[in-house]
Design a protein around this motif. Structure first.
Motif, PDB file in Angstrom:
ATOM      1  N   LEU A   1       0.932  -1.273  -0.040  1.00 21.82           N
ATOM      2  CA  LEU A   1       0.042   0.001   0.025  1.00 21.82           C
ATOM      3  C   LEU A   1       0.800   1.267  -0.050  1.00 21.82           C
ATOM      4  N   GLY A   2       2.352   1.067   0.096  1.00 22.44           N
ATOM      5  CA  GLY A   2       3.130   2.364  -0.007  1.00 22.44           C
ATOM      6  C   GLY A   2       3.451   2.818   1.114  1.00 22.44           C
ATOM      7  N   LEU A   3       3.484   2.232   2.302  1.00 20.45           N
ATOM      8  CA  LEU A   3       3.984   2.757   3.456  1.00 20.45           C
ATOM      9  C   LEU A   3       5.479   2.249   3.517  1.00 20.45           C
ATOM     10  N   PRO A   4       6.243   3.243   3.881  1.00 19.69           N
ATOM     11  CA  PRO A   4       7.811   3.310   4.129  1.00 19.69           C
ATOM     12  C   PRO A   4       8.195   2.006   5.002  1.00 19.69           C
ATOM     13  N   GLU A   5       9.372   1.423   4.620  1.00 18.46           N
ATOM     14  CA  GLU A   5       9.643   0.045   5.387  1.00 18.46           C
ATOM     15  C   GLU A   5       9.986   0.302   6.836  1.00 18.46           C
ATOM     16  N   ASP A   6      10.412   1.240   7.363  1.00 19.54           N
ATOM     17  CA  ASP A   6      10.784   1.610   8.747  1.00 19.54           C
ATOM     18  C   ASP A   6       9.345   1.668   9.279  1.00 19.54           C
ATOM     19  N   VAL A   7       8.331   2.355   8.770  1.00 16.89           N
ATOM     20  CA  VAL A   7       7.293   2.432   9.464  1.00 16.89           C
ATOM     21  C   VAL A   7       6.385   0.970   9.675  1.00 16.89           C
ATOM     22  N   VAL A   8       6.493   0.307   8.483  1.00 14.83           N
ATOM     23  CA  VAL A   8       5.875  -1.060   8.420  1.00 14.83           C
ATOM     24  C   VAL A   8       6.525  -2.020   9.638  1.00 14.83           C
ATOM     25  N   SER A   9       7.799  -1.852   9.673  1.00 17.80           N
ATOM     26  CA  SER A   9       8.259  -2.349  10.971  1.00 17.80           C
ATOM     27  C   SER A   9       8.072  -2.133  12.193  1.00 17.80           C
ATOM     28  N   ALA A  10       7.756  -0.845  12.544  1.00 19.96           N
ATOM     29  CA  ALA A  10       7.348  -0.285  13.645  1.00 19.96           C
ATOM     30  C   ALA A  10       5.917  -0.676  13.935  1.00 19.96           C
ATOM     31  N   ARG A  11       5.103  -0.855  13.000  1.00 24.97           N
ATOM     32  CA  ARG A  11       3.694  -0.970  13.115  1.00 24.97           C
ATOM     33  C   ARG A  11       3.620  -2.852  13.368  1.00 24.97           C
ATOM     34  N   ILE A  12       4.466  -3.503  12.725  1.00 22.70           N
ATOM     35  CA  ILE A  12       4.509  -5.182  12.941  1.00 22.70           C
ATOM     36  C   ILE A  12       5.054  -5.462  14.508  1.00 22.70           C
ATOM     37  N   ALA A  13       6.123  -4.445  14.867  1.00 19.46           N
ATOM     38  CA  ALA A  13       6.721  -4.618  16.039  1.00 19.46           C
ATOM     39  C   ALA A  13       5.903  -4.390  17.104  1.00 19.46           C
ATOM     40  N   GLU A  14       5.175  -3.486  17.059  1.00 26.22           N
ATOM     41  CA  GLU A  14       3.920  -3.064  17.938  1.00 26.22           C
ATOM     42  C   GLU A  14       2.861  -3.909  18.137  1.00 26.22           C
ATOM     43  N   ALA A  15       2.502  -4.634  17.083  1.00 29.61           N
ATOM     44  CA  ALA A  15       1.234  -5.559  17.014  1.00 29.61           C
ATOM     45  C   ALA A  15       1.897  -6.846  17.698  1.00 29.61           C
ATOM     46  N   ARG A  16       3.326  -7.188  17.414  1.00 32.20           N
ATOM     47  CA  ARG A  16       3.955  -8.275  18.108  1.00 32.20           C
ATOM     48  C   ARG A  16       3.962  -8.159  19.648  1.00 32.20           C
ATOM     49  N   GLU A  17       4.407  -6.912  19.970  1.00 32.05           N
ATOM     50  CA  GLU A  17       4.558  -6.882  21.428  1.00 32.05           C
ATOM     51  C   GLU A  17       3.228  -6.795  21.987  1.00 32.05           C
ATOM     52  N   ALA A  18       2.121  -6.182  21.624  1.00 32.94           N
ATOM     53  CA  ALA A  18       0.717  -6.008  22.085  1.00 32.94           C
ATOM     54  C   ALA A  18       0.207  -7.667  22.290  1.00 32.94           C
ATOM     55  N   GLU A  19       0.618  -8.671  21.033  1.00 33.89           N
ATOM     56  CA  GLU A  19       0.112 -10.025  21.159  1.00 33.89           C
ATOM     57  C   GLU A  19       0.908 -10.663  22.384  1.00 33.89           C
ATOM     58  N   ARG A  20       2.214 -10.283  22.793  1.00 33.52           N
ATOM     59  CA  ARG A  20       2.879 -10.914  23.558  1.00 33.52           C
ATOM     60  C   ARG A  20       2.487 -10.463  24.848  1.00 33.52           C
ATOM     61  N   ALA A  21       2.255  -9.169  25.031  1.00 33.43           N
ATOM     62  CA  ALA A  21       1.646  -8.650  26.581  1.00 33.43           C
ATOM     63  C   ALA A  21       0.080  -9.269  26.782  1.00 33.43           C
ATOM     64  N   ALA A  22      -0.439  -9.472  25.644  1.00 40.73           N
ATOM     65  CA  ALA A  22      -1.724 -10.380  25.977  1.00 40.73           C
ATOM     66  C   ALA A  22      -1.587 -11.653  26.412  1.00 40.73           C
ATOM     67  N   LEU A  23      -0.669 -12.342  25.696  1.00 36.37           N
ATOM     68  CA  LEU A  23      -0.456 -13.861  26.267  1.00 36.37           C
ATOM     69  C   LEU A  23      -0.040 -13.935  27.660  1.00 36.37           C
ATOM     70  N   GLN A  24       0.939 -13.078  28.061  1.00 32.53           N
ATOM     71  CA  GLN A  24       1.648 -13.061  29.359  1.00 32.53           C
ATOM     72  C   GLN A  24       0.287 -12.539  30.470  1.00 32.53           C
ATOM     73  N   ALA A  25      -0.622 -11.670  30.041  1.00 30.92           N
ATOM     74  CA  ALA A  25      -1.513 -11.441  31.034  1.00 30.92           C
ATOM     75  C   ALA A  25      -2.696 -12.494  31.069  1.00 30.92           C
ATOM     76  N   ASP A  26      -2.620 -13.186  29.728  1.00 26.26           N
ATOM     77  CA  ASP A  26      -3.577 -14.522  30.283  1.00 26.26           C
ATOM     78  C   ASP A  26      -2.965 -15.531  31.232  1.00 26.26           C
ATOM     79  N   GLY A  27      -1.630 -15.667  31.013  1.00 25.67           N
ATOM     80  CA  GLY A  27      -0.861 -16.705  31.486  1.00 25.67           C
ATOM     81  C   GLY A  27      -0.778 -16.329  33.044  1.00 25.67           C
ATOM     82  N   GLY A  28      -0.772 -14.880  33.251  1.00 25.12           N
ATOM     83  CA  GLY A  28      -0.671 -14.443  34.710  1.00 25.12           C
ATOM     84  C   GLY A  28      -2.266 -14.924  35.471  1.00 25.12           C
ATOM     85  N   ARG A  29      -3.347 -14.736  34.610  1.00 20.25           N
ATOM     86  CA  ARG A  29      -4.742 -14.872  35.046  1.00 20.25           C
ATOM     87  C   ARG A  29      -4.763 -16.327  35.275  1.00 20.25           C
TER      88      ARG A  29
END
Length: 579
Positions: free
Chosen positions: A548-576
């Protein structure tokens, strides 16, 4: 169309729609289901009560003779689709297994089976034809089992498929032999030469027509984009080839087989298979129903013990001689043992041959019923045979893999990574570690895989990655990290528990199949676990953002944010879950 024909068609369709799925759920198979329908609803089943109980007539097939032509049409389409599976490239790729193990298997099994059949039949030619047909296994049933178990591309699966390919090639000479049988009289040698001459002329005509007429005709039909036209041309080819061989005094099924071989080299083969598959299933179902209607249970049951002995003899002979044939080609004992048991049943083609022999009145009804019952029993036993073969193969693999277990000196390793599982993911991790000069050692529960990897120089040992004593032998005390790449959730969690119990501070990284598996691993204390499905979706989203035309560094940042959010959700579920 008469009311009787409509009623018989309705009985068949209702029975197929209700009974066959029940057989399928019981893992017996559609072939046995259709035959059982014929036995139950035929003249020797509920049909015996039709005169005393008029209501039963509604539940039975009134006129088996009217159904028979549809069954013969099903055989023609079965042989046509079988021919579609053949191509020069496929045969050449498996040439050693096909023409080595396959040819030996058929030859070694057919000879004793023909000798066994000579006593009741007294005709060596008839005994040889039936023996050859019984030597063949069920391509449909065996390949379905391999696909369901995801083993069709393994060395074991390729060996079994190669043997089945040669067995399918034997269809042609067996059909020719059937055409030569019978009370023709005259010089047998002259009759054989005459039949072979007609066969050669018919085959040459079909091949020439396929080369100069069929290929351009199918290409022209395909260029219109009309699937109906392609199907019409295909039906013309099948019926024309079948009619040509029938006119030459040969089996119509042989012509259909040759037509399938011709179309297997075209680009439209797979589309033809897809379009014809539903019709083939219904029509071949009619054939097996007609076969079942020929089984006289009243005549078979009094000789049930004899029938059991025949089945045991056929299965036993096929196991012994198939094992010998495969071993002569240098196949390992575990693979040869499992393959010989899996291929011990007789196949659908034996029923085709018996039907042709019965139509020529070369086999009397009592013999026909007994042979059909024996073939059906071996088909019904296939799931059990497959399980027995797997267990025997696994036991032999364990015996041969004792030398692949981790030696005590593996504990001398230090700073290495222990990898649990050496499949697709484990090999990828190992390759990356090797490029970074990080030492590793792996353990896998598949002895054949461990043997193959060891021969290629990889430090892979056989065993259960969840056993603490094995992890200690692999140098767990000095390991820098543990990587869990096991495919199954249970064994993966077992390895994590073992590591956490002995080395609670160790670095553990694990793969997860899905979110639920990832949450369980996170609850066990695994950091950095991401489900394969989530990681695949992140990579897909990244490619989409780039497109869609987004710069490579922006794409990497967005994917890293989504990956970190998923990891945090898993850790929260594990804690519960821990709470």
């Amino acid at each position: 169309m008469s009311d009787t024909v409509l009623k018989d068609a309705m009985v068949y369709l209702i029975a197929a729609g209700v009974l066959v799925p029940l057989f399928h759920r019981a893992r017996i198979g559609a072939v046995v289901g259709f035959i059982a329908i014929g036995v139950l609803l035929g003249p020797h089943g509920l049909g015996r009560l039709a005169h005393e109980v008029p209501f039963v007539r509604i539940l039975t097939i009134s006129d088996p003779a009217r159904v028979a032509p549809f069954g013969e049409l099903g055989v023609i389409f079965l042989l046509f689709l079988l021919g579609l599976e053949f191509s020069a490239a496929r045969l050449w790729a498996l040439r050693r297994e096909v023409f080595g193990a396959g040819a030996l298997q058929v030859a070694l099994c057919a000879a004793p089976l023909a000798g066994l059949l000579y006593l009741p039949f007294g005709d060596p030619g008839l005994a040889l034809v039936i023996g050859l047909s019984l030597a063949l296994s069920s391509t449909a049933v065996v390949t379905q089992l391999l696909i369901a178990e995801h083993r069709s591309l393994t060395p074991f699966g390729q060996l079994v498929i190669a043997v089945l390919l040669f067995q399918d090639l034997m269809v042609v000479p067996i059909l020719l032999a059937v055409d030569l049988l019978g009370p023709q009289g005259g010089d047998v040698a002259w009759l054989a030469l005459s039949a072979l001459g007609k066969a050669a002329a018919a085959v040459v005509a079909i091949l020439l027509a396929g080369r100069f007429v069929l290929a351009p005709l199918v290409a022209l039909a395909a260029s219109t984009g009309l699937r109906d036209l392609i199907m019409a041309i295909t039906l013309v080819v099948v019926v024309g080839a079948a009619g040509l061989t029938h006119a030459a005094g040969l089996s119509a099924a042989l012509g259909a087989f040759l037509a399938g071989m011709l179309l297997s080299e075209t680009a439209y083969r797979h589309q033809i298979e897809i379009d014809l598959e539903p019709f083939k299933g219904l029509l071949i179902g009619v054939f097996f129903v007609t076969v079942g209607m020929s089984v006289d249970l009243a005549g078979v049951l009094p000789n049930a013990w004899l029938l059991v002995k025949v089945v045991v003899a056929v299965v036993g002979l096929k196991v012994v001689f198939t094992y010998a044939a495969v071993r002569l080609m240098g196949t390992a004992r575990p693979v040869a043992a499992e393959a010989s048991i899996l291929l011990a049943q007789t196949g659908e083609f034996a029923l085709v041959v018996l039907g042709l022999l019965a139509a020529r009145r070369l086999v009397d009804p009592a013999q026909m019923s007994a042979l059909v019952a024996a073939v059906v029993l071996t088909l019904a036993l296939t799931p059990l045979l497959a399980r027995l073969g797997r267990r025997l193969g696994a036991r032999l693999e364990r015996d041969e893999a004792r030398g692949l277990e981790a030696p005590a000196d593996a504990a001398g390793l230090s700073g290495h990574v222990v990898i649990g599982g050496f499949g697709r993911v484990g090999r990828t991790v190992a390759a990356i570690l090797a490029r970074e000069n990080v030492p590793f050692v792996a353990v896998d529960a598949d002895p054949m895989r461990a043997a193959v990897e060891r021969r290629s120089g990889q430090p892979v040992f056989f065993g259960d990655a969840g056993r603490l004593d094995l992890l200690e032998r692999l140098g767990g005390d000095q390991a820098s990290a543990f990587v869990v790449t096991l495919d199954a959730a249970g064994p993966a969690e077992g390895m994590v528990r073992a590591v956490r119990a002995r080395w609670p501070q160790a670095v553990v990284v694990a793969r997860a199949r899905d979110g639920a598996h990832a949450r369980r691993l996170s609850a066990l204390g695994v950091a950095g676990v991401i489900p394969e499905t989530v990681e695949a979706s992140l990579q897909l989203a990244g490619r989409l953002l780039e497109a869609l035309g987004l710069p490579e560094d922006v794409v990497s940042a967005r994917i890293a944010e989504a990956r970190e959010a998923e990891r945090a959700a898993l850790q929260a579920d594990g804690g519960r879950q821990d709470a």
